[in-house]
Design a protein around this motif. Structure first.
Motif, short mmCIF file in Angstrom:
data_model
loop_
_atom_site.label_atom_id
_atom_site.label_comp_id
_atom_site.label_asym_id
_atom_site.label_seq_id
_atom_site.Cartn_x
_atom_site.Cartn_y
_atom_site.Cartn_z
N GLN A 195 41.64 43.00 38.07
CA GLN A 195 40.34 43.31 37.47
C GLN A 195 39.54 44.25 38.38
OE1 GLN A 195 37.93 39.89 36.73
NE2 GLN A 195 36.44 41.00 35.52
N GLU A 196 39.60 44.02 39.68
CA GLU A 196 38.89 44.89 40.62
C GLU A 196 39.49 46.30 40.60
OE1 GLU A 196 37.93 45.14 45.39
OE2 GLU A 196 38.52 43.23 44.52
N VAL A 197 40.83 46.38 40.57
CA VAL A 197 41.48 47.70 40.52
C VAL A 197 41.11 48.42 39.24
CG1 VAL A 197 43.74 48.82 40.30
CG2 VAL A 197 43.37 47.12 42.08
N THR A 198 41.07 47.68 38.13
CA THR A 198 40.72 48.29 36.85
C THR A 198 39.31 48.84 36.87
OG1 THR A 198 42.20 46.76 35.72
CG2 THR A 198 40.54 47.85 34.37
N SER A 199 38.38 48.07 37.41
CA SER A 199 37.00 48.57 37.47
C SER A 199 36.88 49.76 38.40
CB SER A 199 36.04 47.44 37.89
OG SER A 199 36.32 47.03 39.21
N ASN A 200 37.65 49.75 39.51
CA ASN A 200 37.64 50.91 40.40
C ASN A 200 38.23 52.14 39.72
OD1 ASN A 200 36.49 49.40 42.43
ND2 ASN A 200 38.41 49.01 43.50
N ALA A 201 39.30 51.96 38.97
CA ALA A 201 39.91 53.08 38.26
C ALA A 201 38.96 53.62 37.20
CB ALA A 201 41.23 52.65 37.63
#
Length: 149
Positions: A79-85
């Protein structure tokens, strides 16, 4: 000789009846005791088998809990990677998107200006091909509505 009276016969019958009744009760109690022994043995066997099964089940539940915690950690990382992307995509789009659109529009304008329209030279009618059929293109030029020369 002694004659047997009616009371003595009744007493003998009652004694025989009680003897038969006590015999049936003794057999029933013996079978009940045997059933209780078998039940006790069965309960002991079930207990002996259930304790290790419960220990194994407890171990499996603990292992499942550990795996669920790992999956939860992985899901939060995803979820954190998705929001960063998503944030990176928005930043790239806002940084490069506007200037690229402007460069494309400028290039299109330059092409149109250099290519220009020559109104002195007659235009050739263009045709478009659509799925095996030829459709006449739109003729460019000044049109007058309702007036014929």
């Amino acid at each position: 000789m002694h004659t047997v009276s009616g009371g003595e016969v009744a007493g003998i019958l009652v004694a025989v009846f009680w003897a038969i009744l006590v015999s049936f009760l003794a057999v029933a109690l013996a079978r009940l005791a045997q059933t209780l022994r078998a039940t006790t043995k069965l309960v002991a066997d079930v207990t002996d088998q259930a304790v290790p099964l419960l220990a194994d089940a407890s171990t499996a539940v603990r292992s499942a809990q550990t795996q669920i915690e790992r999956v939860d950690a992985i899901a939060s990382d995803v979820q954190e990677v998705t929001s960063n992307a998503s944030a990176l995509s928005t930043t790239v789009a806002s940084t490069f998107g506007g200037p690229l659109v402007k460069v494309a529009a400028f290039g299109y304008g330059v092409r149109r200006a250099l290519g220009g329209r020559k109104e002195d030279a007659p235009e050739q009618a263009r045709s478009n091909v659509i799925v095996g059929r030829t459709v006449p293109g739109v003729r460019r030029g000044k049109r007058t509505r309702g007036k014929k020369d």
